[in-house]
Design an enzyme around this catalytic site. Structure first.
Site, PDB file in Angstrom:
ATOM      1  N   SER A  66      48.449   5.896 -21.011  1.00 26.98           N
ATOM      2  CA  SER A  66      48.909   5.955 -22.294  1.00 26.98           C
ATOM      3  C   SER A  66      49.779   7.362 -22.614  1.00 26.98           C
ATOM      4  CB  SER A  66      48.999   5.571 -23.717  1.00 26.98           C
ATOM      5  OG  SER A  66      50.142   6.088 -24.998  1.00 26.98           O
ATOM      6  N   LYS A 106      51.931  -6.116 -28.499  1.00 31.66           N
ATOM      7  CA  LYS A 106      53.519  -6.775 -29.291  1.00 31.66           C
ATOM      8  C   LYS A 106      54.346  -7.196 -29.522  1.00 31.66           C
ATOM      9  CE  LYS A 106      55.395  -2.438 -26.664  1.00 31.66           C
ATOM     10  NZ  LYS A 106      56.297  -2.635 -25.155  1.00 31.66           N
ATOM     11  N   ASP A 145      61.676  -0.234 -29.085  1.00 29.76           N
ATOM     12  CA  ASP A 145      62.009  -0.514 -28.111  1.00 29.76           C
ATOM     13  C   ASP A 145      63.404  -0.628 -27.491  1.00 29.76           C
ATOM     14  OD1 ASP A 145      60.007   0.153 -26.941  1.00 29.76           O
ATOM     15  OD2 ASP A 145      58.840  -2.707 -27.232  1.00 29.76           O
ATOM     16  N   GLY A 150      58.994 -11.285 -19.484  1.00 29.35           N
ATOM     17  CA  GLY A 150      57.964 -10.536 -20.035  1.00 29.35           C
ATOM     18  C   GLY A 150      58.343  -9.620 -21.193  1.00 29.35           C
ATOM     19  N   ARG A 176      59.858 -15.065 -11.878  1.00 32.83           N
ATOM     20  CA  ARG A 176      59.048 -15.832 -11.069  1.00 32.83           C
ATOM     21  C   ARG A 176      58.412 -16.932 -11.530  1.00 32.83           C
ATOM     22  NH1 ARG A 176      53.782 -13.555  -9.220  1.00 32.83           N
ATOM     23  NH2 ARG A 176      53.160 -13.359 -11.669  1.00 32.83           N
ATOM     24  N   LYS A 191      59.186 -19.282 -18.018  1.00 37.08           N
ATOM     25  CA  LYS A 191      59.715 -17.539 -19.516  1.00 37.08           C
ATOM     26  C   LYS A 191      60.815 -17.345 -19.472  1.00 37.08           C
ATOM     27  CE  LYS A 191      56.446 -15.005 -18.983  1.00 37.08           C
ATOM     28  NZ  LYS A 191      54.955 -13.986 -18.777  1.00 37.08           N
ATOM     29  N   TYR A 229      57.867   4.129 -15.875  1.00 41.53           N
ATOM     30  CA  TYR A 229      57.584   5.037 -15.178  1.00 41.53           C
ATOM     31  C   TYR A 229      57.533   6.426 -14.348  1.00 41.53           C
ATOM     32  CZ  TYR A 229      56.001   6.224 -19.670  1.00 41.53           C
ATOM     33  OH  TYR A 229      54.411   6.185 -20.333  1.00 41.53           O
TER      34      TYR A 229
HETATM   35  P1  ATR Z   1      53.639 -10.953 -20.047  1.00 40.96           P
HETATM   36  O1  ATR Z   1      54.925 -11.096 -19.905  1.00 40.96           O
HETATM   37  O2  ATR Z   1      52.913 -12.026 -18.585  1.00 40.96           O
HETATM   38  O3  ATR Z   1      52.671 -11.095 -21.134  1.00 40.96           O
HETATM   39  P2  ATR Z   1      54.750  -8.863 -18.986  1.00 40.96           P
HETATM   40  O4  ATR Z   1      53.981  -6.902 -18.155  1.00 40.96           O
HETATM   41  O5  ATR Z   1      55.276  -8.577 -20.008  1.00 40.96           O
HETATM   42  O6  ATR Z   1      53.378  -9.457 -19.232  1.00 40.96           O
HETATM   43  O7  ATR Z   1      55.374  -9.113 -17.547  1.00 40.96           O
HETATM   44  C1  ATR Z   1      55.381  -8.245 -16.399  1.00 40.96           C
HETATM   45  C2  ATR Z   1      56.432  -9.429 -15.822  1.00 40.96           C
HETATM   46  O8  ATR Z   1      56.292  -9.397 -14.552  1.00 40.96           O
HETATM   47  C3  ATR Z   1      56.950 -10.915 -15.271  1.00 40.96           C
HETATM   48  O9  ATR Z   1      58.157 -11.593 -15.747  1.00 40.96           O
HETATM   49  C4  ATR Z   1      56.270 -11.831 -13.924  1.00 40.96           C
HETATM   50  O10 ATR Z   1      57.056 -12.716 -14.192  1.00 40.96           O
HETATM   51  P3  ATR Z   1      56.311 -14.383 -14.361  1.00 40.96           P
HETATM   52  O11 ATR Z   1      56.329 -14.602 -15.377  1.00 40.96           O
HETATM   53  O12 ATR Z   1      55.989 -14.876 -13.435  1.00 40.96           O
HETATM   54  O13 ATR Z   1      54.469 -13.580 -14.234  1.00 40.96           O
HETATM   55  C5  ATR Z   1      56.388 -10.323 -13.927  1.00 40.96           C
HETATM   56  N1  ATR Z   1      55.488 -10.079 -12.475  1.00 40.96           N
HETATM   57  C6  ATR Z   1      54.258  -9.312 -12.789  1.00 40.96           C
HETATM   58  N2  ATR Z   1      53.811  -9.680 -11.187  1.00 40.96           N
HETATM   59  C7  ATR Z   1      54.981  -9.983 -10.480  1.00 40.96           C
HETATM   60  C8  ATR Z   1      54.433 -10.582  -8.952  1.00 40.96           C
HETATM   61  N3  ATR Z   1      54.100 -10.315  -8.196  1.00 40.96           N
HETATM   62  N4  ATR Z   1      56.044 -11.494  -8.738  1.00 40.96           N
HETATM   63  C9  ATR Z   1      57.438 -11.663  -8.673  1.00 40.96           C
HETATM   64  N5  ATR Z   1      56.404 -11.012 -10.495  1.00 40.96           N
HETATM   65  C10 ATR Z   1      55.752 -10.593 -11.070  1.00 40.96           C
END
Ligand code: ATR
Length: 263
Positions: free
Chosen positions: A14, A65, A101, A127, A150, A154, A211
């Site tokens: 961070s 969060k 944010d 996410g 993906r 969600k 970033y």
């Molecule tokens: P989360 O929502 O799981 O708590 P996040 O860091 O807030 O975690 O979000 C991660 C994002 O990156 C999500 O949109 C995740 O997609 P999924 O909901 O399908 O997990 C996406 N993401 C992470 N790795 C990925 C990958 N290898 N391919 C496609 N999307 C990916």
């Protein structure tokens, strides 16, 4: 001496302490901003320290969060609408959860010289950060928001709160003006988002919330094809500025030195 913290897991990388401590120093404040790695089970006790005035403010990052919400007394409208809290403070004896944010993203776009009014925006990822971006885009009166994730369910969950967004199947593309990477893909240097760049014309705006690295493969490919690009550094800085303002009642400067500080 005021005490501020950023909490998350992991937290080593961070840059919030660097930025906040720079502003603390340049404004001659008596305060310290630290980072703390936490487990979910430790959240409740830490929030109590805000109520007891042992901690003056907390920034919350991944993955807390949303999970921090049950331990707070009150949410701001922004935190309520996004179910996401990145800034905690005490007001009138109540521990408040707020989300800067949204403001961070809005100010970042305003400072990138892009006229977003009436544009079609395609968000990759549903996410943690996506609700904040959607809310900010709504505030900026874009024409249309598409979202693709993906895990399709969600994206559907997001649509329950933001019913005007249109879901796009992962791996396909709508007609858009601006595309935002709000996934974690690209944090590691070798990661790629599968997009058919040959089908995207050169006048689009590619925005990456990431970033660090400063240019993900997503941005590199876009740049090579002649598109406008921007990473998430300004968003990070402006969300921090908004938190700092709440806690210290003054607006710290975002100047070239601040931009360089995070390189
Ligand atoms: P989360 O929502 O799981 O708590 P996040 O860091 O807030 O975690 O979000 C991660 C994002 O990156 C999500 O949109 C995740 O997609 P999924 O909901 O399908 O997990 C996406 N993401 C992470 N790795 C990925 C990958 N290898 N391919 C496609 N999307 C990916």
């Amino acid at each position: 001496m005021k005490k501020f913290l950023v909490i998350g897991n992991p937290i080593e990388h961070s840059l919030s302490p660097k930025l906040h401590n720079y502003w603390i120093k340049s404004n001659n404040l008596k305060a310290i901003y630290d980072k703390k790695k936490l487990d979910l089970s430790e959240l409740e006790n830490l929030i109590k320290e805000v109520k007891e005035k042992k901690i003056d403010g907390i920034n919350v990052t991944v993955p807390f969060k949303n999970s921090v919400i049950p331990f707070l007394d009150k949410l701001s409208n922004e935190a309520q609408k996004t179910q996401s809290v990145n800034t905690i403070y005490l007001r009138d004896g109540m521990v408040i959860g707020h989300n800067t944010d949204i403001e961070g993203f809005e100010l970042a776009i305003k400072h990138t010289n892009y006229d977003i009014d009436g544009k079609k925006v395609f968000i990759l990822g549903a996410g943690g950060v996506s609700p904040s971006i959607i809310l900010a885009l709504n505030n900026m009166s874009v024409k249309k928001i598409f979202i693709s994730n993906r895990t399709h369910s969600k994206a559907e969950n997001l649509k329950k709160n933001f019913n005007k967004i249109e879901i796009i199947k992962w791996g396909t593309m709508p007609d858009f003006d601006m595309i935002i990477n709000a996934t974690s893909l690209g944090l590691k240097n070798d990661e790629n988002i599968i997009l058919d760049y040959s089908k995207i014309s050169s006048e689009k705006f590619f925005y990456d919330v990431i970033y660090n690295p400063s240019e993900t493969n997503f941005l590199k490919s876009a740049k090579k094809n002649g598109n406008k690009i921007e990473n998430g550094k300004k968003m990070f800085i402006y969300q921090a500025q908004a938190s700092f303002k709440i806690w210290n009642n003054l607006e710290p400067k975002v100047d070239d030195r601040v931009m360089e500080l995070l390189n």
